[in-house]
Write a protein that holds these residues in place. Structure first.
Motif, PDB file in Angstrom:
ATOM      1  N   LEU A 120       0.851  -1.192   0.000  1.00 23.56           N
ATOM      2  CA  LEU A 120       0.000   0.000   0.000  1.00 23.56           C
ATOM      3  C   LEU A 120       0.885   1.240   0.000  1.00 23.56           C
ATOM      4  N   SER A 121       1.311   1.675  -1.177  1.00 23.11           N
ATOM      5  CA  SER A 121       2.344   2.715  -1.283  1.00 23.11           C
ATOM      6  C   SER A 121       1.947   4.051  -0.664  1.00 23.11           C
ATOM      7  N   ARG A 122       0.720   4.520  -0.875  1.00 24.29           N
ATOM      8  CA  ARG A 122       0.324   5.816  -0.295  1.00 24.29           C
ATOM      9  C   ARG A 122       0.309   5.752   1.227  1.00 24.29           C
ATOM     10  N   PHE A 123      -0.218   4.656   1.759  1.00 24.18           N
ATOM     11  CA  PHE A 123      -0.270   4.493   3.203  1.00 24.18           C
ATOM     12  C   PHE A 123       1.125   4.299   3.783  1.00 24.18           C
ATOM     13  N   ARG A 124       1.930   3.504   3.116  1.00 28.42           N
ATOM     14  CA  ARG A 124       3.297   3.214   3.564  1.00 28.42           C
ATOM     15  C   ARG A 124       4.080   4.507   3.767  1.00 28.42           C
ATOM     16  N   GLU A 125       3.896   5.482   2.883  1.00 36.23           N
ATOM     17  CA  GLU A 125       4.601   6.756   2.980  1.00 36.23           C
ATOM     18  C   GLU A 125       4.052   7.663   4.082  1.00 36.23           C
ATOM     19  N   SER A 126       2.886   7.338   4.623  1.00 35.20           N
ATOM     20  CA  SER A 126       2.235   8.181   5.626  1.00 35.20           C
ATOM     21  C   SER A 126       2.535   7.772   7.061  1.00 35.20           C
ATOM     22  N   VAL A 127       3.237   6.659   7.241  1.00 38.22           N
ATOM     23  CA  VAL A 127       3.561   6.187   8.591  1.00 38.22           C
ATOM     24  C   VAL A 127       5.071   6.156   8.762  1.00 38.22           C
ATOM     25  N   LEU A 128       5.509   6.132  10.011  1.00 39.20           N
ATOM     26  CA  LEU A 128       6.936   6.086  10.299  1.00 39.20           C
ATOM     27  C   LEU A 128       7.540   4.746   9.890  1.00 39.20           C
ATOM     28  N   GLY A 129       6.784   3.664  10.067  1.00 36.25           N
ATOM     29  CA  GLY A 129       7.296   2.345   9.705  1.00 36.25           C
ATOM     30  C   GLY A 129       6.342   1.241  10.097  1.00 36.25           C
ATOM     31  N   PHE A 130       6.794   0.010   9.874  1.00 36.68           N
ATOM     32  CA  PHE A 130       6.025  -1.188  10.207  1.00 36.68           C
ATOM     33  C   PHE A 130       6.962  -2.377  10.078  1.00 36.68           C
ATOM     34  N   GLU A 131       6.578  -3.485  10.676  1.00 35.69           N
ATOM     35  CA  GLU A 131       7.361  -4.712  10.563  1.00 35.69           C
ATOM     36  C   GLU A 131       7.345  -5.176   9.110  1.00 35.69           C
ATOM     37  N   GLU A 139      -6.817   0.883   1.538  1.00 32.02           N
ATOM     38  CA  GLU A 139      -5.787   1.907   1.721  1.00 32.02           C
ATOM     39  C   GLU A 139      -6.416   3.268   2.012  1.00 32.02           C
ATOM     40  N   ASP A 140      -7.492   3.604   1.311  1.00 28.61           N
ATOM     41  CA  ASP A 140      -8.191   4.860   1.582  1.00 28.61           C
ATOM     42  C   ASP A 140      -8.710   4.894   3.016  1.00 28.61           C
ATOM     43  N   GLU A 141      -9.281   3.797   3.474  1.00 22.99           N
ATOM     44  CA  GLU A 141      -9.801   3.742   4.847  1.00 22.99           C
ATOM     45  C   GLU A 141      -8.674   3.868   5.875  1.00 22.99           C
ATOM     46  N   LEU A 142      -7.537   3.253   5.600  1.00 26.87           N
ATOM     47  CA  LEU A 142      -6.390   3.387   6.507  1.00 26.87           C
ATOM     48  C   LEU A 142      -5.911   4.836   6.579  1.00 26.87           C
ATOM     49  N   LEU A 143      -5.858   5.499   5.450  1.00 23.74           N
ATOM     50  CA  LEU A 143      -5.435   6.905   5.439  1.00 23.74           C
ATOM     51  C   LEU A 143      -6.415   7.778   6.222  1.00 23.74           C
ATOM     52  N   LEU A 144      -7.694   7.460   6.135  1.00 25.36           N
ATOM     53  CA  LEU A 144      -8.699   8.234   6.873  1.00 25.36           C
ATOM     54  C   LEU A 144      -8.612   8.035   8.384  1.00 25.36           C
ATOM     55  N   VAL A 145      -8.157   6.873   8.814  1.00 26.16           N
ATOM     56  CA  VAL A 145      -8.125   6.568  10.251  1.00 26.16           C
ATOM     57  C   VAL A 145      -6.807   6.982  10.915  1.00 26.16           C
ATOM     58  N   SER A 186     -19.665  -3.302   4.025  1.00 28.48           N
ATOM     59  CA  SER A 186     -19.269  -2.834   5.359  1.00 28.48           C
ATOM     60  C   SER A 186     -18.037  -3.625   5.753  1.00 28.48           C
ATOM     61  N   GLY A 187     -17.169  -2.982   6.501  1.00 30.43           N
ATOM     62  CA  GLY A 187     -15.923  -3.657   6.809  1.00 30.43           C
ATOM     63  C   GLY A 187     -15.305  -3.269   8.125  1.00 30.43           C
ATOM     64  N   GLU A 188     -14.338  -4.073   8.499  1.00 32.91           N
ATOM     65  CA  GLU A 188     -13.502  -3.843   9.672  1.00 32.91           C
ATOM     66  C   GLU A 188     -12.066  -4.073   9.229  1.00 32.91           C
ATOM     67  N   LEU A 189     -11.169  -3.266   9.767  1.00 32.66           N
ATOM     68  CA  LEU A 189      -9.755  -3.484   9.463  1.00 32.66           C
ATOM     69  C   LEU A 189      -8.887  -3.135  10.650  1.00 32.66           C
ATOM     70  N   GLU A 190      -7.720  -3.758  10.702  1.00 33.62           N
ATOM     71  CA  GLU A 190      -6.706  -3.506  11.727  1.00 33.62           C
ATOM     72  C   GLU A 190      -5.342  -3.576  11.074  1.00 33.62           C
ATOM     73  N   ALA A 191      -4.484  -2.603  11.418  1.00 30.90           N
ATOM     74  CA  ALA A 191      -3.132  -2.598  10.841  1.00 30.90           C
ATOM     75  C   ALA A 191      -2.129  -2.130  11.894  1.00 30.90           C
ATOM     76  N   PRO A 192      -1.112  -2.958  12.199  1.00 38.68           N
ATOM     77  CA  PRO A 192      -0.080  -2.549  13.150  1.00 38.68           C
ATOM     78  C   PRO A 192       0.983  -1.691  12.453  1.00 38.68           C
ATOM     79  N   VAL A 193       1.232  -0.500  12.995  1.00 40.96           N
ATOM     80  CA  VAL A 193       2.201   0.418  12.383  1.00 40.96           C
ATOM     81  C   VAL A 193       2.988   1.149  13.469  1.00 40.96           C
ATOM     82  N   ARG A 194       4.036   1.845  13.038  1.00 43.34           N
ATOM     83  CA  ARG A 194       4.775   2.753  13.917  1.00 43.34           C
ATOM     84  C   ARG A 194       4.485   4.176  13.447  1.00 43.34           C
TER      85      ARG A 194
END
Length: 184
Positions: A34-45, A128-134, A67-75
């Protein structure tokens, strides 16, 4: 969402067919994809993945819904100490499937539009859009866990907060009360 390991979520699907069959998709998307999201966070495993559960259905007015649910571990970068902090981003959402802006305008206010091609939708882009919004606008460590805790306390000593509380109890208009009683 369960902690069980799951397969990769399909990238492209026919959301209208899935909605007609009341389908549920569960899977993971590698965060590295997820390139757009990847650039918006400090990092991830390196192996970090966003876990996703999507339910496709039709509502009482035959609108197709996902309808959906999502979880993503990030730094993320703490905006208080500028240090790294681990976080799990989570979101629940409900979207109306549309193929045009006109259809999007007719959706009720409680549904956000998800613009799709006639029989194809990019689920990874939607997630990816939902991750950016959250993403939090100002991520912060818990105050007691932040490495900048001592610096914060130096600027906010205990007695300063007591003085501020005492001042807030004083009526700022008490000076005006005395003005009406003086004679010129």
């Amino acid at each position: 969402m369960s902690n069980a390991s799951s397969a990769e979520l399909p990238k492209i699907v026919d959301p209208y067919r899935l909605a007609e069959h009341n389908s549920v998709l569960e899977g993971e998307i590698p965060i590295s994809a997820l390139s757009r999201f990847r650039e918006s966070v400090l990092g991830f495993e390196d192996s970090a993945a966003c876990r996703v559960k999507l339910s496709f259905y039709q509502d009482s007015e035959r609108r197709r819904i996902v309808s959906g649910e999502l979880e993503a571990p990030v730094r993320l970068e703490c905006q208080r100490c500028m240090g790294s902090m681990d976080s799990v981003l989570a979101s629940t959402f409900t979207l109306g499937l549309v193929t045009s802006d006109e259809q999007a305008e007719r959706l009720p206010k409680d549904l956000e539009p998800f613009l799709t091609a006639d029989f194809s939708a990019d689920l990874w882009s939607m997630v990816e859009d939902e991750l950016l919004l959250v993403l939090p606008p100002y991520p912060l460590h818990d105050r007691n866990e932040c490495p900048a805790k001592e610096d914060l306390e130096a600027y906010e000593p205990d007695h300063a907060s007591a003085e501020a509380e005492a001042k807030s109890k004083d009526n700022p208009f008490s000076v005006l009360a005395g003005l009406g009683k003086t004679k010129h």
